[in-house]
Write a protein that holds these residues in place. Structure first.
Motif, PDB file in Angstrom:
ATOM      1  N   LYS A 272     -16.383  29.121  21.714  1.00 15.34           N
ATOM      2  CA  LYS A 272     -15.584  30.508  21.208  1.00 15.34           C
ATOM      3  C   LYS A 272     -14.442  30.924  21.979  1.00 15.34           C
ATOM      4  O   LYS A 272     -14.735  30.754  23.265  1.00 15.34           O
ATOM      5  N   VAL A 273     -13.564  31.534  21.480  1.00 17.78           N
ATOM      6  CA  VAL A 273     -12.406  31.901  22.333  1.00 17.78           C
ATOM      7  C   VAL A 273     -12.658  33.006  23.251  1.00 17.78           C
ATOM      8  O   VAL A 273     -11.976  33.376  24.192  1.00 17.78           O
ATOM      9  N   LYS A 274     -13.659  33.794  22.695  1.00 19.98           N
ATOM     10  CA  LYS A 274     -14.196  35.159  23.433  1.00 19.98           C
ATOM     11  C   LYS A 274     -14.578  34.742  24.847  1.00 19.98           C
ATOM     12  O   LYS A 274     -14.518  35.681  25.619  1.00 19.98           O
ATOM     13  N   VAL A 275     -15.269  33.477  25.007  1.00 14.77           N
ATOM     14  CA  VAL A 275     -15.481  33.055  26.334  1.00 14.77           C
ATOM     15  C   VAL A 275     -14.428  32.962  27.432  1.00 14.77           C
ATOM     16  O   VAL A 275     -14.292  33.270  28.481  1.00 14.77           O
ATOM     17  N   ALA A 276     -13.475  32.506  26.851  1.00 19.05           N
ATOM     18  CA  ALA A 276     -12.080  32.268  27.585  1.00 19.05           C
ATOM     19  C   ALA A 276     -11.381  33.746  27.977  1.00 19.05           C
ATOM     20  O   ALA A 276     -10.826  33.813  28.965  1.00 19.05           O
ATOM     21  N   GLU A 277     -11.493  34.300  26.795  1.00 15.43           N
ATOM     22  CA  GLU A 277     -10.913  35.704  26.837  1.00 15.43           C
ATOM     23  C   GLU A 277     -11.509  36.614  27.861  1.00 15.43           C
ATOM     24  O   GLU A 277     -10.990  37.374  28.594  1.00 15.43           O
ATOM     25  N   ALA A 278     -12.927  36.598  27.863  1.00 18.59           N
ATOM     26  CA  ALA A 278     -13.926  37.190  28.870  1.00 18.59           C
ATOM     27  C   ALA A 278     -13.484  36.843  30.412  1.00 18.59           C
ATOM     28  O   ALA A 278     -13.255  37.588  31.261  1.00 18.59           O
ATOM     29  N   ALA A 279     -13.182  35.373  30.620  1.00 20.86           N
ATOM     30  CA  ALA A 279     -12.967  34.757  31.693  1.00 20.86           C
ATOM     31  C   ALA A 279     -11.708  35.599  32.361  1.00 20.86           C
ATOM     32  O   ALA A 279     -11.452  35.847  33.536  1.00 20.86           O
ATOM     33  N   HIS A 280     -10.645  35.525  31.418  1.00 15.84           N
ATOM     34  CA  HIS A 280      -9.285  35.967  31.602  1.00 15.84           C
ATOM     35  C   HIS A 280      -9.264  37.479  32.180  1.00 15.84           C
ATOM     36  O   HIS A 280      -8.514  37.879  33.050  1.00 15.84           O
ATOM     37  N   LEU A 281     -10.203  38.391  31.657  1.00 19.40           N
ATOM     38  CA  LEU A 281     -10.236  39.906  31.838  1.00 19.40           C
ATOM     39  C   LEU A 281     -11.372  40.041  33.013  1.00 19.40           C
ATOM     40  O   LEU A 281     -11.458  41.243  33.534  1.00 19.40           O
ATOM     41  N   GLY A 282     -11.797  38.914  33.604  1.00 18.55           N
ATOM     42  CA  GLY A 282     -13.020  39.326  34.540  1.00 18.55           C
ATOM     43  C   GLY A 282     -14.177  39.860  34.177  1.00 18.55           C
ATOM     44  O   GLY A 282     -14.753  40.607  34.935  1.00 18.55           O
ATOM     45  N   LEU A 283     -14.525  39.472  32.772  1.00 14.83           N
ATOM     46  CA  LEU A 283     -15.811  40.035  32.520  1.00 14.83           C
ATOM     47  C   LEU A 283     -16.747  39.040  31.989  1.00 14.83           C
ATOM     48  O   LEU A 283     -16.434  37.861  31.430  1.00 14.83           O
ATOM     49  N   PRO A 284     -18.229  39.255  32.035  1.00  9.74           N
ATOM     50  CA  PRO A 284     -19.084  38.327  31.283  1.00  9.74           C
ATOM     51  C   PRO A 284     -18.809  38.474  29.758  1.00  9.74           C
ATOM     52  O   PRO A 284     -18.638  39.590  29.474  1.00  9.74           O
ATOM     53  N   VAL A 285     -18.814  37.359  29.075  1.00 10.53           N
ATOM     54  CA  VAL A 285     -18.865  37.315  27.674  1.00 10.53           C
ATOM     55  C   VAL A 285     -19.943  38.165  27.047  1.00 10.53           C
ATOM     56  O   VAL A 285     -19.869  38.797  25.897  1.00 10.53           O
ATOM     57  N   THR A 286     -21.169  38.484  27.877  1.00 13.26           N
ATOM     58  CA  THR A 286     -22.154  39.205  27.361  1.00 13.26           C
ATOM     59  C   THR A 286     -21.797  40.790  27.380  1.00 13.26           C
ATOM     60  O   THR A 286     -22.214  41.620  26.644  1.00 13.26           O
ATOM     61  N   VAL A 287     -20.887  40.953  28.254  1.00 14.12           N
ATOM     62  CA  VAL A 287     -20.281  42.496  28.314  1.00 14.12           C
ATOM     63  C   VAL A 287     -19.233  42.693  27.308  1.00 14.12           C
ATOM     64  O   VAL A 287     -19.080  43.690  26.672  1.00 14.12           O
ATOM     65  N   LEU A 288     -18.207  41.637  27.535  1.00 16.39           N
ATOM     66  CA  LEU A 288     -17.130  41.880  26.662  1.00 16.39           C
ATOM     67  C   LEU A 288     -17.453  41.886  25.044  1.00 16.39           C
ATOM     68  O   LEU A 288     -16.997  42.535  24.386  1.00 16.39           O
ATOM     69  N   ASP A 289     -18.427  41.031  24.632  1.00  4.44           N
ATOM     70  CA  ASP A 289     -18.743  40.768  23.240  1.00  4.44           C
ATOM     71  C   ASP A 289     -20.324  40.408  22.926  1.00  4.44           C
ATOM     72  O   ASP A 289     -20.736  39.459  22.695  1.00  4.44           O
ATOM     73  N   PRO A 290     -21.157  41.599  23.401  1.00  5.03           N
ATOM     74  CA  PRO A 290     -22.495  41.118  23.504  1.00  5.03           C
ATOM     75  C   PRO A 290     -23.092  41.054  22.002  1.00  5.03           C
ATOM     76  O   PRO A 290     -24.177  40.282  21.978  1.00  5.03           O
ATOM     77  N   ASP A 291     -22.778  41.161  20.832  1.00  5.16           N
ATOM     78  CA  ASP A 291     -23.057  40.896  19.768  1.00  5.16           C
ATOM     79  C   ASP A 291     -22.390  39.730  18.884  1.00  5.16           C
ATOM     80  O   ASP A 291     -22.781  39.468  17.933  1.00  5.16           O
ATOM     81  N   GLY A 292     -21.450  39.296  19.709  1.00  2.00           N
ATOM     82  CA  GLY A 292     -20.714  37.961  19.198  1.00  2.00           C
ATOM     83  C   GLY A 292     -21.608  36.675  19.466  1.00  2.00           C
ATOM     84  O   GLY A 292     -22.450  36.741  20.156  1.00  2.00           O
ATOM     85  N   PRO A 293     -21.287  35.642  18.730  1.00  2.00           N
ATOM     86  CA  PRO A 293     -21.896  34.513  18.726  1.00  2.00           C
ATOM     87  C   PRO A 293     -22.200  34.041  20.219  1.00  2.00           C
ATOM     88  O   PRO A 293     -23.387  33.798  20.661  1.00  2.00           O
ATOM     89  N   ALA A 294     -21.206  33.916  21.191  1.00  2.00           N
ATOM     90  CA  ALA A 294     -21.597  33.371  22.458  1.00  2.00           C
ATOM     91  C   ALA A 294     -22.067  34.353  23.290  1.00  2.00           C
ATOM     92  O   ALA A 294     -22.859  34.099  24.035  1.00  2.00           O
ATOM     93  N   GLY A 295     -21.907  35.514  23.334  1.00  2.00           N
ATOM     94  CA  GLY A 295     -22.626  36.730  24.010  1.00  2.00           C
ATOM     95  C   GLY A 295     -23.876  36.803  23.707  1.00  2.00           C
ATOM     96  O   GLY A 295     -24.834  36.897  24.541  1.00  2.00           O
ATOM     97  N   LEU A 296     -24.343  36.855  22.538  1.00  2.00           N
ATOM     98  CA  LEU A 296     -25.642  37.144  21.957  1.00  2.00           C
ATOM     99  C   LEU A 296     -26.539  35.754  22.251  1.00  2.00           C
ATOM    100  O   LEU A 296     -27.569  35.760  22.585  1.00  2.00           O
ATOM    101  N   SER A 297     -25.860  34.628  22.293  1.00  2.00           N
ATOM    102  CA  SER A 297     -26.491  33.373  22.621  1.00  2.00           C
ATOM    103  C   SER A 297     -26.984  33.277  23.868  1.00  2.00           C
ATOM    104  O   SER A 297     -27.966  32.826  24.254  1.00  2.00           O
ATOM    105  N   TYR A 298     -25.922  33.965  24.840  1.00  2.00           N
ATOM    106  CA  TYR A 298     -26.410  33.961  26.222  1.00  2.00           C
ATOM    107  C   TYR A 298     -27.572  34.912  26.628  1.00  2.00           C
ATOM    108  O   TYR A 298     -28.541  34.541  27.316  1.00  2.00           O
ATOM    109  N   VAL A 299     -27.418  35.949  25.993  1.00  2.00           N
ATOM    110  CA  VAL A 299     -28.826  36.803  25.989  1.00  2.00           C
ATOM    111  C   VAL A 299     -30.051  36.288  25.422  1.00  2.00           C
ATOM    112  O   VAL A 299     -31.116  36.438  26.100  1.00  2.00           O
TER     113      VAL A 299
END
Length: 373
Positions: A228-255
């Protein structure tokens, strides 16, 4: 890391070493560092005290938590006994999560860790007094000395795998290495799971995933991490995708993958891998949402916002295309090639071709003339 304030220690019994999960795959490009960072944050959200150790010489996990440039003391100095972990471990923005960073010395002197890779439990011994529950180690994508050091102390290995055509061979080689370390150095080394990452709905990836699941069975986690594009966006911002988008497909999947990994470790029922009861999934998600709303509100406000209606944006784009190119005020000026250079070059080519063709015609006429005489 403040051992006196943040990490309670037993007064009578010697401190137990924490459960150590090494994130490792010989093959690069499998989202290993992304997995290590999101795993560490997710475990913290589940209520554990976590230490993330960056043993990758590139230091990407360290940079992911905003530590740049690399500090002068960190993981290498702790392993070699040159520094105490309480003095060099760094606090993070997430309460209950500490970082043992990579350093320049780790990059330059990785070969000095070779003896520690042959010694059972050296890294484990260095971390025994930290008071954390779980250590997550981001290993290099190679059989370097730092990787051997981590595997010699790890409780279990989590293997991220991107299901591409070369994934199976890389996973098999990684599996053989784990078996070799278990037989020769660390008999307690187990498997925390095989995690399919960056999955997409394409036939090739699906076929590779089926082969991996058929061969490795229940060692493969049910949860997959979608691309998902959110993973790259999170890396660009210096955030884990679980924090940037915890309810999104990638963030929720990691949790959910973190929870599944914990369940797999519990089913193995090894006394040295015993962990306290984790918080519920909803509690973990609430904590991640809280971090998203409070700790990184300023970063989230910097996300690209496009207030223009689609119709207005399309009309503006059409107007820009109708105008001659000009230098943008928001970006660098691109030097344009002088028009006369392009014209002159074309003319030279045309004249050369004409000259050569003329010579050929003249030679042909002369030859035909000789033949008729």
């Amino acid at each position: 890391m403040d051992e006196t304030e943040s990490t309670p220690a037993a007064a009578s019994a010697p401190p137990l070493p924490p459960v150590m999960v090494a994130v490792f795959n010989q093959k690069g490009g499998v989202a290993k560092t992304t997995t290590a960072c999101n795993l560490a944050v997710s475990l913290t959200a589940f209520g554990y005290r976590v230490l993330l150790v960056d043993l990758d010489t590139q230091g990407n996990a360290t940079a992911s938590f905003g530590v740049a440039p690399l500090p002068t003391e960190g993981a290498f100095e702790v392993i070699t006994g040159r520094a105490d972990i309480a003095d060099v471990a760094l606090d993070t923005a997430y309460e209950g999560l500490w970082l043992l960073p990579a350093t320049q010395s780790l990059r330059d002197n990785d070969h000095l860790l070779t003896p520690s890779g042959r010694r059972r439990g050296l890294l484990e011994a260095r971390l025994a007094g930290t008071g954390v529950d779980i250590v997550v180690v981001d290993c290099p994508p190679s059989l370097a000395a730092a990787t051997s050091t981590a595997l010699a102390s790890a409780t279990a290995v989590l293997m991220p795998v991107h299901p591409d055509p070369f994934a199976h061979d890389g996973l098999v080689n990684t599996w053989y290495e784990i078996c070799r370390v278990r037989e020769t150095v660390n008999y307690q080394l187990g498997v925390a799971g095989i995690l399919l990452t960056m999955t997409e709905p394409d036939p090739t990836g699906a076929d590779v995933a089926r082969v991996i699941r058929a061969e490795f069975g229940d060692q493969v986690l049910d949860v997959e991490i979608p691309a998902k594009v959110k993973v790259a966006e999170a890396a660009h911002l210096g955030l884990p995708v679980t924090v940037l988008d915890p309810d999104g497909p990638a963030g929720l999947s990691y949790v959910e993958a973190t929870r599944e990994m914990l369940a797999l470790l519990a089913r193995q029922n090894r006394h040295w891998a015993h962990l306290p009861q984790a918080a519920s999934l909803e509690t973990a998600l609430e904590r991640l949402r809280e971090w998203r709303a409070t700790l990184h509100a300023d970063l989230l406000n910097r996300l690209p916002v496009d207030p223009e209606p689609t119709e207005t944006r399309s009309r503006a784009t059409a107007d820009r295309r109708a105008m001659p190119p000009t230098a943008s005020a928001a970006g660098p000026t691109v030097p344009q090639r002088p028009w006369w250079r392009a014209v002159t070059l074309n003319q030279v080519i045309l004249l050369t071709a004409t000259f050569v063709a003329g010579m050929a015609v003249e030679a042909l006429v002369e030859f035909l003339g000789q033949m008729t005489r």
